[in-house]
Design an enzyme around this catalytic site. Sequence first.
Site, mmCIF file in Angstrom:
data_model
loop_
_atom_site.group_PDB
_atom_site.id
_atom_site.type_symbol
_atom_site.label_atom_id
_atom_site.label_comp_id
_atom_site.label_asym_id
_atom_site.label_seq_id
_atom_site.Cartn_x
_atom_site.Cartn_y
_atom_site.Cartn_z
ATOM 1 N N TYR A 14 0.804 -1.221 0.000
ATOM 2 C CA TYR A 14 0.000 0.000 0.000
ATOM 3 C C TYR A 14 0.841 1.278 0.000
ATOM 4 O O TYR A 14 0.283 2.373 -0.074
ATOM 5 C CB TYR A 14 -0.933 0.003 1.215
ATOM 6 N N HIS A 19 -4.766 6.237 -0.533
ATOM 7 C CA HIS A 19 -5.328 6.083 0.812
ATOM 8 C C HIS A 19 -4.267 6.282 1.902
ATOM 9 O O HIS A 19 -4.602 6.397 3.071
ATOM 10 C CB HIS A 19 -5.957 4.699 0.933
ATOM 11 N N PHE A 64 -4.537 -1.319 9.748
ATOM 12 C CA PHE A 64 -5.272 -1.051 8.515
ATOM 13 C C PHE A 64 -6.270 0.068 8.774
ATOM 14 O O PHE A 64 -6.728 0.276 9.900
ATOM 15 C CB PHE A 64 -5.931 -2.304 7.928
ATOM 16 N N ASN A 66 -9.407 0.885 8.302
ATOM 17 C CA ASN A 66 -10.749 0.806 8.875
ATOM 18 C C ASN A 66 -10.777 0.422 10.348
ATOM 19 O O ASN A 66 -11.842 0.383 10.948
ATOM 20 C CB ASN A 66 -11.611 -0.161 8.062
ATOM 21 N N ASN A 112 -13.864 5.639 6.360
ATOM 22 C CA ASN A 112 -13.970 4.578 7.363
ATOM 23 C C ASN A 112 -12.923 4.664 8.468
ATOM 24 O O ASN A 112 -13.181 4.253 9.601
ATOM 25 C CB ASN A 112 -13.940 3.209 6.694
#
EC number: 3.1.1.29
Length: 185
Positions: A14, A19, A64, A66, A112
């Site tokens: 990632y 994000h 992560f 969320n 989120n």
Amino acid sequence: MKMIVGLGNPGQKYAGSKHNMGFMVVDGLAKRLNLTIDKLEFDAATATTRLNGEKIFLVKPQTFMNASGRAVRELMMFYQIQLDEIFVVQDDMDLTLGKLRLRKRGSAGGHNGIKDIISATGSDEFCRLKIGIQHPQRQRVVDWVLTPFSKTDQPLIDDAIEKADDALEDWLNGMPFDQLMNKFN
């Protein structure tokens, strides 16, 4: 005491994704402050320093996106950090690419990671710095936020990260939030 939390997803898969704007901004600030965010505690990578006699935490939750709230809540409880001492850095699809927006409080707005922090802390009364990643045209949202920026967009993003770090440094140096909003919004 002040805590700056950059939201993102851990791992090389990632790194550099849209994000992970929060991670990128906090990494940039750490570099300015000659810090390495490498202490693992409470499901987060952290670095601490003192600035103007005040303890400063830089935080990248490792749970992560969320599930970011757990790390934030645990750090708050252990170090007795108040909500008004927290600044969360996030990406925002509803803002044009590279645009900054500072907010004192408010709803999650569909994010989120913010939603989980609000749930874990029981409040939306914490400062946020949102950085625009723009809404995808035809691409699915989940695919959009997990892809890196294009080479043509990267200079705009680099500039946004610099401005975001300027805003955070001003906050750490005591600039009132209303002045920050006037200067950077």
